[in-house]
Write a protein that holds these residues in place. Sequence first.
Motif, PDB file in Angstrom:
ATOM      1  N   VAL A  10       0.939  -1.146   0.052  1.00  0.00           N
ATOM      2  CA  VAL A  10       0.024  -0.037   0.078  1.00  0.00           C
ATOM      3  C   VAL A  10       0.881   1.263  -0.172  1.00  0.00           C
ATOM      4  O   VAL A  10       1.543   1.474   0.978  1.00  0.00           O
ATOM      5  N   ILE A  11       0.731   2.032  -0.975  1.00  0.00           N
ATOM      6  CA  ILE A  11       1.452   3.407  -1.157  1.00  0.00           C
ATOM      7  C   ILE A  11       0.492   4.493  -0.505  1.00  0.00           C
ATOM      8  O   ILE A  11      -0.792   4.644  -1.095  1.00  0.00           O
ATOM      9  N   LEU A  12       0.941   5.079   0.605  1.00  0.00           N
ATOM     10  CA  LEU A  12       0.093   5.969   1.155  1.00  0.00           C
ATOM     11  C   LEU A  12       0.574   7.384   0.832  1.00  0.00           C
ATOM     12  O   LEU A  12       1.585   7.868   1.185  1.00  0.00           O
ATOM     13  N   VAL A  13      -0.204   8.204   0.245  1.00  0.00           N
ATOM     14  CA  VAL A  13       0.104   9.538  -0.037  1.00  0.00           C
ATOM     15  C   VAL A  13      -0.216  10.345   0.973  1.00  0.00           C
ATOM     16  O   VAL A  13      -1.540  10.627   1.164  1.00  0.00           O
ATOM     17  N   GLY A  14       0.764  11.026   1.637  1.00  0.00           N
ATOM     18  CA  GLY A  14       0.432  11.666   2.845  1.00  0.00           C
ATOM     19  C   GLY A  14      -0.053  13.183   2.930  1.00  0.00           C
ATOM     20  O   GLY A  14      -0.611  13.687   3.500  1.00  0.00           O
ATOM     21  N   ALA A  15       0.532  13.833   1.744  1.00  0.00           N
ATOM     22  CA  ALA A  15       0.404  15.258   1.774  1.00  0.00           C
ATOM     23  C   ALA A  15      -1.004  15.715   1.194  1.00  0.00           C
ATOM     24  O   ALA A  15      -1.454  14.812   0.310  1.00  0.00           O
ATOM     25  N   ALA A  16      -1.676  16.555   1.603  1.00  0.00           N
ATOM     26  CA  ALA A  16      -3.148  16.673   1.126  1.00  0.00           C
ATOM     27  C   ALA A  16      -3.233  18.182   0.461  1.00  0.00           C
ATOM     28  O   ALA A  16      -4.405  18.687   0.515  1.00  0.00           O
ATOM     29  N   ARG A  17      -2.080  18.791   0.148  1.00  0.00           N
ATOM     30  CA  ARG A  17      -2.281  20.142  -0.568  1.00  0.00           C
ATOM     31  C   ARG A  17      -2.491  20.151  -1.697  1.00  0.00           C
ATOM     32  O   ARG A  17      -2.182  19.161  -2.695  1.00  0.00           O
ATOM     33  N   GLU A  18      -3.275  21.169  -2.466  1.00  0.00           N
ATOM     34  CA  GLU A  18      -3.337  21.158  -4.102  1.00  0.00           C
ATOM     35  C   GLU A  18      -2.066  21.196  -4.640  1.00  0.00           C
ATOM     36  O   GLU A  18      -1.186  21.933  -4.229  1.00  0.00           O
ATOM     37  N   GLY A  19      -2.082  20.671  -5.753  1.00  0.00           N
ATOM     38  CA  GLY A  19      -0.716  20.686  -6.894  1.00  0.00           C
ATOM     39  C   GLY A  19       0.444  19.915  -6.323  1.00  0.00           C
ATOM     40  O   GLY A  19       1.573  20.133  -6.338  1.00  0.00           O
ATOM     41  N   ARG A  20       0.017  18.961  -5.308  1.00  0.00           N
ATOM     42  CA  ARG A  20       1.127  17.996  -4.625  1.00  0.00           C
ATOM     43  C   ARG A  20       1.843  17.293  -5.788  1.00  0.00           C
ATOM     44  O   ARG A  20       1.501  16.677  -6.548  1.00  0.00           O
ATOM     45  N   PHE A  21       3.163  17.212  -5.282  1.00  0.00           N
ATOM     46  CA  PHE A  21       4.249  16.521  -6.004  1.00  0.00           C
ATOM     47  C   PHE A  21       4.069  15.111  -5.563  1.00  0.00           C
ATOM     48  O   PHE A  21       4.381  14.087  -6.297  1.00  0.00           O
ATOM     49  N   GLY A  22       3.442  14.806  -4.293  1.00  0.00           N
ATOM     50  CA  GLY A  22       3.357  13.502  -3.564  1.00  0.00           C
ATOM     51  C   GLY A  22       2.620  12.508  -4.860  1.00  0.00           C
ATOM     52  O   GLY A  22       2.881  11.373  -4.822  1.00  0.00           O
ATOM     53  N   LEU A  23       1.450  12.988  -5.601  1.00  0.00           N
ATOM     54  CA  LEU A  23       1.021  12.050  -6.394  1.00  0.00           C
ATOM     55  C   LEU A  23       1.854  11.551  -7.552  1.00  0.00           C
ATOM     56  O   LEU A  23       1.745  10.390  -7.856  1.00  0.00           O
ATOM     57  N   ALA A  24       2.391  12.538  -8.047  1.00  0.00           N
ATOM     58  CA  ALA A  24       3.445  11.848  -9.065  1.00  0.00           C
ATOM     59  C   ALA A  24       4.471  11.135  -8.621  1.00  0.00           C
ATOM     60  O   ALA A  24       4.811  10.218  -9.206  1.00  0.00           O
ATOM     61  N   ALA A  25       4.989  11.399  -7.545  1.00  0.00           N
ATOM     62  CA  ALA A  25       5.931  10.439  -6.904  1.00  0.00           C
ATOM     63  C   ALA A  25       5.358   9.391  -6.367  1.00  0.00           C
ATOM     64  O   ALA A  25       5.976   8.132  -6.541  1.00  0.00           O
ATOM     65  N   ALA A  26       4.111   8.996  -5.870  1.00  0.00           N
ATOM     66  CA  ALA A  26       3.515   7.827  -5.771  1.00  0.00           C
ATOM     67  C   ALA A  26       3.182   6.971  -6.973  1.00  0.00           C
ATOM     68  O   ALA A  26       3.291   5.895  -6.801  1.00  0.00           O
ATOM     69  N   GLU A  27       2.840   7.538  -8.074  1.00  0.00           N
ATOM     70  CA  GLU A  27       2.543   6.910  -9.263  1.00  0.00           C
ATOM     71  C   GLU A  27       3.973   6.358  -9.943  1.00  0.00           C
ATOM     72  O   GLU A  27       3.973   5.402 -10.339  1.00  0.00           O
ATOM     73  N   TRP A  28       4.861   7.221  -9.804  1.00  0.00           N
ATOM     74  CA  TRP A  28       6.269   6.765 -10.222  1.00  0.00           C
ATOM     75  C   TRP A  28       6.785   5.669  -9.392  1.00  0.00           C
ATOM     76  O   TRP A  28       7.219   4.606  -9.854  1.00  0.00           O
ATOM     77  N   LEU A  29       6.475   5.641  -8.064  1.00  0.00           N
ATOM     78  CA  LEU A  29       6.871   4.529  -7.342  1.00  0.00           C
ATOM     79  C   LEU A  29       6.005   3.283  -7.579  1.00  0.00           C
ATOM     80  O   LEU A  29       6.528   2.067  -7.649  1.00  0.00           O
ATOM     81  N   ALA A  30       4.745   3.357  -7.706  1.00  0.00           N
ATOM     82  CA  ALA A  30       3.624   2.228  -8.324  1.00  0.00           C
ATOM     83  C   ALA A  30       3.969   1.673  -9.358  1.00  0.00           C
ATOM     84  O   ALA A  30       4.127   0.168  -9.495  1.00  0.00           O
ATOM     85  N   VAL A  31       4.644   2.395 -10.343  1.00  0.00           N
ATOM     86  CA  VAL A  31       4.925   1.609 -11.573  1.00  0.00           C
ATOM     87  C   VAL A  31       6.353   0.983 -11.672  1.00  0.00           C
ATOM     88  O   VAL A  31       6.404  -0.009 -11.987  1.00  0.00           O
TER      89      VAL A  31
END
Length: 203
Positions: A10-31
Amino acid sequence: MDDGDGLRLVILVGAAREGRFGLAAAEWLAVRARRHKEFEVDVIDLATAWLPDLMTADPAVPRPSAVRDISPWLDAADAFAVVTQEYRCGCPASLRNAIDWYDREWHAKPVGFVSYGGASGGLGAVAQLRQAFAETHAMTVTETVSFHHYEKRCGPDGQLLDTAACRAQAAAMLGRLGWWARALRRARDREPYEKTTDVYAEE
């Protein structure tokens, strides 16, 4: 459960601000994780989980529906990768809130970190999270993926621009998570973690 069965990460995206880099980082790791045939990957974005921030100390009070909805996903996980930004030398409030809502879901499972920030690369948040997860009876791995000056890491299409060093860090962290996930799953299968304290209980 047989060692040949897939491990659920389970990859947990912790930051909840708009325009988050975290979503891109999570998808990169998921791949990258899905390239390992042993991993089945789920991504949970706390920005859309809507976990409440008001808790009660009374165990008789049922947990809110949003908390109950995520619990099966965490419970089924063999390992976690937490994506976090550093806010004022610490982790986002949304992430700490999520950790505190759950208990046995974290027990005896490995946790890795993907962090991002300025010059520190978010490592201040990771240091704080290691202490928090220790109190949940989880086991954090040493290997960490860290994106320094993350604002320079995305291309025009929003995709993460990685480096050979980042890919090597991810490979090392995923390998370690896999090792601990297999070892701790075997241990939980032999003896439920919650019962280990019963062995030394006074008669």
